[in-house]
Design a protein around this motif. Structure first.
Motif, mmCIF file in Angstrom:
data_model
loop_
_atom_site.group_PDB
_atom_site.id
_atom_site.type_symbol
_atom_site.label_atom_id
_atom_site.label_comp_id
_atom_site.label_asym_id
_atom_site.label_seq_id
_atom_site.Cartn_x
_atom_site.Cartn_y
_atom_site.Cartn_z
ATOM 1 N N PRO A 173 -21.331 -30.020 -36.201
ATOM 2 C CA PRO A 173 -22.457 -30.492 -35.378
ATOM 3 C C PRO A 173 -22.006 -30.925 -33.990
ATOM 4 C CG PRO A 173 -21.872 -32.122 -37.034
ATOM 5 C CD PRO A 173 -21.099 -30.894 -37.363
ATOM 6 N N PRO A 174 -22.896 -30.891 -33.012
ATOM 7 C CA PRO A 174 -22.537 -31.217 -31.631
ATOM 8 C C PRO A 174 -22.166 -32.687 -31.458
ATOM 9 C CG PRO A 174 -24.910 -30.990 -31.857
ATOM 10 C CD PRO A 174 -24.323 -30.532 -33.139
ATOM 11 N N LYS A 175 -21.589 -32.984 -30.327
ATOM 12 C CA LYS A 175 -21.171 -34.351 -30.013
ATOM 13 C C LYS A 175 -22.323 -35.332 -30.109
ATOM 14 C CE LYS A 175 -18.695 -36.907 -26.387
ATOM 15 N NZ LYS A 175 -18.053 -36.802 -25.053
ATOM 16 N N SER A 176 -23.522 -34.853 -29.771
ATOM 17 C CA SER A 176 -24.708 -35.724 -29.805
ATOM 18 C C SER A 176 -25.051 -36.220 -31.201
ATOM 19 C CB SER A 176 -25.914 -34.986 -29.221
ATOM 20 O OG SER A 176 -26.191 -33.799 -29.962
ATOM 21 N N ALA A 177 -24.504 -35.580 -32.241
ATOM 22 C CA ALA A 177 -24.760 -36.029 -33.617
ATOM 23 C C ALA A 177 -24.092 -37.358 -33.912
ATOM 24 C CB ALA A 177 -24.295 -34.972 -34.618
ATOM 25 N N GLY A 178 -23.109 -37.720 -33.088
ATOM 26 C CA GLY A 178 -22.472 -39.023 -33.233
ATOM 27 C C GLY A 178 -21.167 -38.984 -34.007
ATOM 28 N N LYS A 179 -20.466 -40.115 -33.992
ATOM 29 C CA LYS A 179 -19.138 -40.191 -34.597
ATOM 30 C C LYS A 179 -19.160 -40.213 -36.125
ATOM 31 C CE LYS A 179 -16.652 -42.307 -30.751
ATOM 32 N NZ LYS A 179 -15.730 -43.379 -30.336
ATOM 33 N N ARG A 180 -20.325 -40.395 -36.705
ATOM 34 C CA ARG A 180 -20.408 -40.450 -38.166
ATOM 35 C C ARG A 180 -20.631 -39.070 -38.795
ATOM 36 N NH1 ARG A 180 -24.265 -45.052 -40.208
ATOM 37 N NH2 ARG A 180 -22.454 -46.294 -39.673
ATOM 38 N N ALA A 181 -21.096 -38.103 -38.022
ATOM 39 C CA ALA A 181 -21.476 -36.790 -38.557
ATOM 40 C C ALA A 181 -20.290 -36.056 -39.170
ATOM 41 C CB ALA A 181 -22.096 -35.940 -37.455
ATOM 42 N N TYR A 182 -20.452 -35.627 -40.417
ATOM 43 C CA TYR A 182 -19.371 -34.919 -41.102
ATOM 44 C C TYR A 182 -19.414 -33.444 -40.704
ATOM 45 C CZ TYR A 182 -15.995 -33.525 -44.589
ATOM 46 O OH TYR A 182 -14.867 -33.015 -45.205
ATOM 47 N N PRO A 183 -18.271 -32.867 -40.265
ATOM 48 C CA PRO A 183 -18.310 -31.525 -39.668
ATOM 49 C C PRO A 183 -18.356 -30.346 -40.631
ATOM 50 C CG PRO A 183 -16.094 -32.410 -39.543
ATOM 51 C CD PRO A 183 -16.950 -33.515 -40.084
ATOM 52 N N ILE A 184 -18.102 -30.567 -41.928
ATOM 53 C CA ILE A 184 -18.145 -29.438 -42.878
ATOM 54 C C ILE A 184 -19.257 -29.704 -43.891
ATOM 55 C CG2 ILE A 184 -16.734 -27.768 -44.128
ATOM 56 C CD1 ILE A 184 -14.257 -29.330 -43.342
ATOM 57 N N SER A 185 -20.486 -29.670 -43.427
ATOM 58 C CA SER A 185 -21.659 -29.916 -44.265
ATOM 59 C C SER A 185 -22.435 -28.620 -44.442
ATOM 60 C CB SER A 185 -22.562 -30.976 -43.623
ATOM 61 O OG SER A 185 -21.862 -32.194 -43.446
ATOM 62 N N THR A 186 -23.074 -28.469 -45.596
ATOM 63 C CA THR A 186 -23.749 -27.202 -45.866
ATOM 64 C C THR A 186 -24.905 -27.364 -46.848
ATOM 65 O OG1 THR A 186 -23.387 -24.907 -46.626
ATOM 66 C CG2 THR A 186 -22.177 -26.621 -47.771
ATOM 67 N N PHE A 187 -25.912 -26.526 -46.684
ATOM 68 C CA PHE A 187 -26.974 -26.399 -47.688
ATOM 69 C C PHE A 187 -26.480 -25.477 -48.800
ATOM 70 C CE2 PHE A 187 -29.454 -27.805 -44.094
ATOM 71 C CZ PHE A 187 -30.506 -28.525 -44.659
ATOM 72 N N THR A 188 -27.096 -25.585 -49.951
ATOM 73 C CA THR A 188 -26.838 -24.644 -51.040
ATOM 74 C C THR A 188 -28.197 -24.158 -51.551
ATOM 75 O OG1 THR A 188 -25.626 -24.300 -53.126
ATOM 76 C CG2 THR A 188 -26.683 -26.453 -52.807
ATOM 77 N N TYR A 189 -28.257 -22.926 -52.082
ATOM 78 C CA TYR A 189 -29.526 -22.230 -52.263
ATOM 79 C C TYR A 189 -29.725 -21.708 -53.683
ATOM 80 C CZ TYR A 189 -28.786 -22.036 -47.187
ATOM 81 O OH TYR A 189 -28.525 -22.364 -45.875
ATOM 82 N N VAL A 190 -30.997 -21.632 -54.078
ATOM 83 C CA VAL A 190 -31.377 -20.949 -55.305
ATOM 84 C C VAL A 190 -32.051 -19.629 -54.908
ATOM 85 C CG1 VAL A 190 -33.614 -22.159 -55.466
ATOM 86 C CG2 VAL A 190 -32.600 -21.126 -57.520
#
Length: 350
Positions: free
Chosen positions: A278-295
């Motif tokens: 995520p971009p810098k604007s997401a803040g220092k807490r944003a985890y960079p390897i996040s993902t949705f999972t699908y059915v």
């Protein structure tokens, strides 16, 4: 006459008890429905395993799910050997065409942890994207390499060989991980790229999330990628990952929630669900390897259509409460309208 009257009263009492017993049994019985069989992604399996008894209790639908990997999930739903498939990667245009009338519905999201096995380490390891990419490219081979020391000046990093571990089967976890590495490393993007299965330049392969977790547990110096729930279940230490804002963060609920800040207010298609790096604007807490999972479900599901709609609707509503203890984040409101529209496409046609 008294005997006849007494006998009649006894008979009425027996009938009354039988009726009352029947009412009590009906009131406490679970709703009756059918059964559904699914297979695919191992990433959401800790959550799905919580859903299975709860769905049976709430809807009377028996769910059988095998965590065989995203690649197998896509292949089996395409072949119609299961009622639903699951993947951590959205279908490619070719896969969607081959599936012949399937809908792809986001039903959970979480972070991809980066667990390691470094005996005697005196604190939590910190990594960033370029260093992680260089480890899996084979450019950084020791835990006391200067690039790792620079991120961890207070740790007693050992002169120990780094042993990368990766998924050898078709995996949505691999897609999410290589998507991230492609975003942070031009060399990775040009040499390896992103996909559910890639040619890793170095390391050891293992099948499934449980497979890579097993290798890490038994191998000193190992490093891998696996959803946070598996790290928690296996009591692994996992790295603090640096994001674009410079913060070092974990794949917890707050970190993944912060990564969602780049979503549009109203999601209308799957391409908008990319939340990696995520971009810098997401803040220092944003985890960079996040993902949705699908059915993945056929729009023409025959006599299973009603149960599939009920099950998936339950999963994306009531089922979300089971997620946070496993580091799965409840689906954001921005995706609700899209999800509900896709569920409605599941019909009884053939």
């Amino acid at each position: 006459m008294k005997r006849i009257l007494l006998g009649g009263l006894v008979l009425l009492a027996v009938i009354g008890l039988a009726v009352l017993g029947g009412r009590t049994q009906s009131a406490s019985a679970k709703p009756q429905a059918g059964s559904l069989v699914g297979t695919g992604a191992t990433f959401p399996f800790p959550l799905i395993s919580k859903w299975i008894p709860a769905v049976d209790n709430a809807l009377g639908i028996k769910i059988t799910y095998s965590p065989t990997g995203s690649g197998a999930g896509v292949a089996q739903i395409t072949a119609r050997t299961v009622d639903f498939g699951a993947s951590d990667a959205p279908l490619s245009p070719d896969q969607l065409t081959a599936c012949k009338g399937c809908v792809v519905i986001p039903w959970a999201l979480a972070g991809m942890s980066v667990p390691y096995n470094i005996p005697g380490l005196n604190g939590r390891l910190r990594l960033n994207g370029p260093v992680l990419a260089n480890i899996f490219l084979g450019n950084i081979t020791s835990w006391n390499a200067s690039a790792i020391k620079a991120l961890n000046p207070k740790l007693n990093l050992p002169n120990l060989e780094i042993k990368p571990v990766y998924r050898s089967d078709g995996s949505g976890s691999t897609y999410a991980f290589t998507d991230y590495l492609s975003a942070v490393s031009p060399q990775w993007k040009s040499k390896v790229g992103r996909n559910t299965s890639v040619n890793f330049p170095t390391g050891t392969g293992a099948r499934g999330s449980s497979g890579v977790a097993g290798v890490v547990k038994s191998t000193e110096g190992a490093l891998t990628y696996v959803d946070a729930a598996y790290s928690i279940q296996n009591k692994f230490q996992f790295a603090l990952m640096q994001n674009r804002a410079g913060g070092f963060t974990t794949p917890g609920v707050r970190g993944v929630t912060a990564a969602l800040s780049q979503l549009p207010a109203k999601v209308t298609n799957l391409s908008q669900l990319k939340i990696v790096d995520p971009p810098k604007s997401a803040g220092k807490r944003a985890y960079p390897i996040s993902t949705f999972t699908y059915v993945i479900v056929p729009t023409a599901s025959g006599d299973k259509a009603a149960d599939l709609r009920k099950f998936i609707y339950w999963a994306v509503t009531a089922g979300q409460k089971f997620g946070p203890p496993l580091y799965f984040v409840p689906l954001p409101k921005a995706v609700n309208g899209f999800v509900y529209r896709e569920i409605k496409k599941i019909q009884a046609g053939t």
